[in-house]
Design a protein around this motif. Structure first.
Motif, PDB file in Angstrom:
ATOM      1  N   ILE A 186       0.884  -1.182   0.139  1.00 31.51           N
ATOM      2  CA  ILE A 186      -0.100  -0.252   0.250  1.00 31.51           C
ATOM      3  C   ILE A 186       0.566   1.445  -0.383  1.00 31.51           C
ATOM      4  CG2 ILE A 186      -1.833   1.266   1.502  1.00 31.51           C
ATOM      5  CD1 ILE A 186      -2.699  -1.264   2.324  1.00 31.51           C
ATOM      6  N   ILE A 187       1.573   1.686   0.956  1.00 25.65           N
ATOM      7  CA  ILE A 187       2.691   2.330   0.984  1.00 25.65           C
ATOM      8  C   ILE A 187       4.022   2.451  -0.617  1.00 25.65           C
ATOM      9  CG2 ILE A 187       2.618   2.346   3.544  1.00 25.65           C
ATOM     10  CD1 ILE A 187       5.577   1.260   3.311  1.00 25.65           C
ATOM     11  N   ARG A 188       3.763   0.924  -1.851  1.00 26.85           N
ATOM     12  CA  ARG A 188       4.413   1.662  -2.379  1.00 26.85           C
ATOM     13  C   ARG A 188       3.808   2.097  -2.972  1.00 26.85           C
ATOM     14  NH1 ARG A 188       5.500  -3.970  -6.311  1.00 26.85           N
ATOM     15  NH2 ARG A 188       3.212  -4.197  -5.336  1.00 26.85           N
ATOM     16  N   ALA A 189       2.581   1.848  -2.909  1.00 25.31           N
ATOM     17  CA  ALA A 189       1.332   2.741  -4.476  1.00 25.31           C
ATOM     18  C   ALA A 189       1.428   4.088  -3.867  1.00 25.31           C
ATOM     19  CB  ALA A 189      -0.060   1.874  -4.640  1.00 25.31           C
ATOM     20  N   MET A 190       1.983   4.454  -2.627  1.00 26.12           N
ATOM     21  CA  MET A 190       1.453   5.835  -2.074  1.00 26.12           C
ATOM     22  C   MET A 190       2.748   6.326  -2.259  1.00 26.12           C
ATOM     23  SD  MET A 190      -0.447   5.646   1.465  1.00 26.12           S
ATOM     24  CE  MET A 190      -0.368   7.293   2.055  1.00 26.12           C
TER      25      MET A 190
END
Length: 276
Positions: free
Chosen positions: A183-187
């Motif tokens: 998720i934070i990779r996407a963010m």
């Protein structure tokens, strides 16, 4: 933010999406529900053209990204994706996974700017002094691009309490930790919208909560999200709109209170009666 108009998708002779129409507004949290095989994940993958639509339009940022002439990679920068199976690169550390896209995009933009400036310098040789073009300002270099991506990745890891996992490989993480990293990779690309394809379905039950808690935090912060999910409680609590898809069509769309409390379509009533 996104206008989906008569979206269709065929796999050979099989018609999977049969004219989907929906608008995603800034700040929307849209949960997409439906039985297995109904077209939910195909719909999501068509939104960022991981699957090429067979017909219809997807207007994102004023551009029809379903048009084959459009450079979809430019628009994907602002549309993050979180997958059911995490899709982390196992041969890269956690922080390398998070840094990968920002560094690649930053270096590619730098390369294009330098190339454009070389062309401007060449054409300026043949222009009069008052007709010369200005060079594109370049304020970054390879080192600063990587340093900025690393600092942002560490900030994001700290936010989810996994800063001590920066230099380990994904294989050492639990399922919940992997999905939070995903998720934070996407963010890390600072997207306008994130698409979630059943983000908790591959997790053990005790790990589902930590991922949903992160998604709830993002929802409270106003991030636009489209989420294919089987988590009914999450949809009731977080979504501002819930969509029911079956046999490639949207059969019902409503606010959670109306959707769960007063379903209209017979197929939705039957679906909810079996899972609630």
């Amino acid at each position: 933010m996104i206008d989906v108009i008569n979206l269709q998708k065929n796999f050979g002779d099989k018609e999977v999406l049969k004219g989907i129409n929906i608008t995603v507004n800034k700040g929307d949290i849209i949960c997409v529900l439906g039985p297995s095989g109904c077209g939910k994940s195909t719909f999501l993958r068509c939104l960022n053209c991981m699957e090429d639509p067979s017909g219809g339009q997807i207007i994102f940022g004023g551009v029809d990204i379903a048009d084959m002439r459009v450079d979809i990679n430019v628009h994907r920068r602002k549309m993050g994706m979180v997958f059911q199976q995490f899709n982390l690169f196992n041969n890269k550390t956690v922080i390398q996974n998070i840094m990968l896209a920002p560094v690649y995009i930053g270096l590619e933009d730098l390369r294009k700017a330098k190339s454009r400036n070389n062309m401007i310098r060449f054409t300026n040789l043949f222009r009069k002094a008052d007709k010369k073009l200005e060079l594109i300002p370049i304020t970054a270099d390879k080192k600063s691009i990587k340093e900025e991506a690393q600092a942002n990745a560490l900030r994001l890891l700290k936010r989810i309490g996994l800063e001590d996992k920066a230099d380990v490989y994904p294989s050492t993480l639990s399922g919940g930790q992997k999905q939070r990293v995903a998720i934070i990779r996407a963010m890390a690309m600072n997207p306008d919208v994130i698409l979630f394809d059943e983000p908790t379905s591959a997790l053990d039950p005790e790990m589902v909560g930590e991922v949903l808690d992160l998604m709830k935090t993002l929802a409270r912060e106003g991030l636009t999200m489209v989420i294919v999910t089987h988590e009914m409680g999450f949809a009731k609590e977080v979504a501002n709109r819930v969509v029911f898809i079956d046999e490639g069509k949207i059969l019902e769309e409503a606010a959670p209170e109306e959707f769960f409390g007063n379903p209209k379509h017979p197929r939705l009533k039957d679906f909810l009666s079996k899972i609630l």
